[in-house]
Write a protein that holds these residues in place. Structure first.
Motif: not given
Length: 69
Positions: A10-11, A15-18, A37-39
């Motif tokens: 999962l990590q 991480v690979n998807n920012n 991620k963002e909001k």
């Protein structure tokens, strides 16, 4: 599959998807994974597979309780 291996997968995916990810390993108290991620903020609890249906239901109820607290 071992819980720590699931957390690692999962990590890595997050991480690979920012996503920024915080992971609790071993017997640390708290939410297993928190991803931001963002909001967006994801709270992820990882539980092992029960050996019978009642145990799986208890895991699900425990996850809900942990998220609510």
């Amino acid at each position: 599959m071992e819980i720590s291996l699931i957390k690692q997968h999962l990590q890595k995916w997050l991480v690979n998807n920012n996503w920024r990810v915080s992971v609790r390993w071993g017997n640390e108290q708290g939410i297993d994974l928190v991803a931001q991620k963002e909001k967006n903020r994801w709270i992820i609890e990882v539980k092992g597979e029960g050996d019978y249906q009642q145990k799986n239901a208890n895991y699900f109820i425990n996850v809900l309780g942990e998220i609510l607290t």
